[in-house]
Design a protein around this motif. Structure first.
Motif, PDB file in Angstrom:
ATOM      1  N   ILE A 111      -6.005 -13.279   4.378  1.00 34.89           N
ATOM      2  CA  ILE A 111      -5.170 -13.045   5.280  1.00 34.89           C
ATOM      3  C   ILE A 111      -4.942 -11.677   5.760  1.00 34.89           C
ATOM      4  O   ILE A 111      -4.394 -11.487   6.828  1.00 34.89           O
ATOM      5  N   ASP A 112      -6.291 -11.071   5.936  1.00 31.20           N
ATOM      6  CA  ASP A 112      -6.548  -9.785   6.464  1.00 31.20           C
ATOM      7  C   ASP A 112      -5.517  -8.872   6.176  1.00 31.20           C
ATOM      8  O   ASP A 112      -4.887  -7.974   6.990  1.00 31.20           O
ATOM      9  N   LEU A 113      -5.092  -8.633   4.831  1.00 33.35           N
ATOM     10  CA  LEU A 113      -3.757  -7.802   4.597  1.00 33.35           C
ATOM     11  C   LEU A 113      -4.430  -6.272   4.750  1.00 33.35           C
ATOM     12  O   LEU A 113      -5.413  -5.949   4.145  1.00 33.35           O
ATOM     13  N   ARG A 114      -3.619  -5.453   5.164  1.00 36.63           N
ATOM     14  CA  ARG A 114      -3.667  -4.186   5.295  1.00 36.63           C
ATOM     15  C   ARG A 114      -2.554  -3.143   4.491  1.00 36.63           C
ATOM     16  O   ARG A 114      -1.346  -3.385   4.861  1.00 36.63           O
ATOM     17  N   LEU A 115      -3.083  -2.705   3.446  1.00 39.13           N
ATOM     18  CA  LEU A 115      -2.243  -1.781   2.573  1.00 39.13           C
ATOM     19  C   LEU A 115      -1.830  -0.656   3.268  1.00 39.13           C
ATOM     20  O   LEU A 115      -2.328  -0.080   3.965  1.00 39.13           O
ATOM     21  N   PRO A 116      -0.648  -0.135   2.876  1.00 38.86           N
ATOM     22  CA  PRO A 116      -0.119   1.382   3.333  1.00 38.86           C
ATOM     23  C   PRO A 116      -1.135   2.241   2.930  1.00 38.86           C
ATOM     24  O   PRO A 116      -1.755   2.200   1.913  1.00 38.86           O
ATOM     25  N   GLU A 117      -1.135   3.463   3.733  1.00 39.20           N
ATOM     26  CA  GLU A 117      -2.202   4.198   3.222  1.00 39.20           C
ATOM     27  C   GLU A 117      -1.864   5.123   1.870  1.00 39.20           C
ATOM     28  O   GLU A 117      -2.942   5.127   1.061  1.00 39.20           O
ATOM     29  N   MET A 118      -0.633   5.117   1.634  1.00 36.05           N
ATOM     30  CA  MET A 118      -0.415   5.856   0.226  1.00 36.05           C
ATOM     31  C   MET A 118      -1.051   4.706  -0.858  1.00 36.05           C
ATOM     32  O   MET A 118      -1.539   5.281  -1.928  1.00 36.05           O
ATOM     33  N   ILE A 119      -0.601   3.643  -1.119  1.00 30.26           N
ATOM     34  CA  ILE A 119      -1.029   2.636  -1.793  1.00 30.26           C
ATOM     35  C   ILE A 119      -2.325   2.518  -1.935  1.00 30.26           C
ATOM     36  O   ILE A 119      -3.046   2.467  -3.176  1.00 30.26           O
ATOM     37  N   ASP A 120      -3.184   2.495  -0.619  1.00 32.73           N
ATOM     38  CA  ASP A 120      -4.603   2.612  -0.674  1.00 32.73           C
ATOM     39  C   ASP A 120      -5.279   3.712  -1.115  1.00 32.73           C
ATOM     40  O   ASP A 120      -6.297   3.441  -1.930  1.00 32.73           O
ATOM     41  N   GLY A 121      -4.745   4.787  -1.027  1.00 36.17           N
ATOM     42  CA  GLY A 121      -5.279   6.106  -1.458  1.00 36.17           C
ATOM     43  C   GLY A 121      -5.124   6.095  -3.022  1.00 36.17           C
ATOM     44  O   GLY A 121      -6.164   6.581  -3.743  1.00 36.17           O
TER      45      GLY A 121
END
Length: 313
Positions: free
Chosen positions: A186-196
């Motif tokens: 679904i091409d999900l893009r996580l918030p930068e805080m969660i991704d970090g």
């Protein structure tokens, strides 16, 4: 070529050695190993798997030939070991099943992921994770089915097998793989805080996994039925990689990188789940532990040789 071994494979096995030494000198206590294992298997490694898969184009990489190449060879090896155990070792059906699992179940999570990531990066990690996604449900599921079937009468074994499969599906690693695939689709893009945060877990996961491999070797000794352990060792470290190579190369004609990945996975030492299943059924415990020990020691030589032969991509 030697730079590949020294620079990328060398640190993997040196980290394993550090895990052994840290346990030997009581920096890591024997009592603390289960805690580290739960931490790695429930948090760090699932986070790494989810982030890797969610950021990859799974639809472009998924290919049923990966499953066909690896599992055709692995299941053929399983059947061969099972038959030899029954005919040569005169093993009971449940003992032969555990022995066959010891000769075919690879330590993908603790050793395969860090090794492939170190040598081949994300490009090599994606096909490995595609194979891993059904790894516990194949050889482990087949073993449980045979053991339960040999010990139960009538249809009473089926609920036990279903319960084992359900426990596997609830495993954090399997959950992370499923969610990672869905996030990719679904091409999900996580918030930068969660991704970090996931990135920090991702960095720690492979290191802790390798330390656990080394820590698990400390205090182990050769014991149990040596004939069975040697059967498992020969099958795991030599027969299975050859079978997987033959199927992957001559039947499915995999591209060179994928061919290397499936052979590396096939050549990994026996995984800890072999000892866990043996312990849960109270059979073949010593030979399973011995198989894990011997195959891990042999892999220090065989895995670098495979990487050296395959070369960089």
């Amino acid at each position: 070529m030697l730079d590949l071994i020294v620079g990328k494979v060398g640190p993997v096995f040196l980290t394993i050695l550090c895990g052994y030494l840290l346990t030997r000198f009581r920096v890591i206590s024997r009592e603390g190993i289960p805690f580290l294992a739960r931490l790695a298997m429930s948090a760090f490694i699932p986070a790494m798997l989810f982030q890797t898969l969610s950021q990859s184009d799974i639809s472009a990489h998924f290919d049923l030939r990966l499953w066909g190449s690896y599992y055709a060879g692995a299941l053929l090896n399983f059947v061969l070991v099972f038959m030899v155990a029954r005919a040569w070792l005169k093993a009971r059906t449940d003992e032969a099943a555990i022995t066959a699992m010891g000769g075919g179940f690879s330590n993908i999570v603790l050793l395969g992921i860090p090794l492939v990531q170190a040598v081949y990066g994300e490009e090599g990690l994606v096909p490995l994770l595609i194979i891993l996604s059904i790894h516990p449900l194949t050889l482990l599921g087949l073993t449980v089915m045979i053991v339960e079937g040999s010990r139960s009468s009538g249809g009473h074994w089926l609920p036990n097998v279903a319960g084992s499969v359900a426990r596997v599906l609830r495993n954090p690693i399997i959950v992370a793989i499923i969610l990672g695939v869905l996030a990719s689709l679904i091409d999900l893009r996580l918030p930068e805080m969660i991704d970090g945060t996931l990135e920090r877990f991702r960095t720690a996961g492979p290191t802790i996994a390798l330390l656990l491999v080394g820590a698990g070797l400390y205090g182990q000794s050769v014991r149990g039925n040596m004939s069975a352990s040697m059967l498992c060792t020969v099958a795991k470290m030599f027969v299975q990689p050859v079978l997987v190579f033959l199927v992957a190369h001559f039947v499915f004609d995999l591209q060179p990188l994928w061919l290397t990945i499936v052979v590396l996975i096939a050549a990994l030492p026996a995984g800890a789940n072999v000892a866990i299943i043996a312990g849960s059924y109270n059979i073949c415990i010593d030979r399973s532990s011995t198989t894990i020990l011997i195959t891990t020691l042999i892999s220090v030589i065989t895995l670098p040789l495979i990487v050296l032969y395959a070369g960089p991509y």
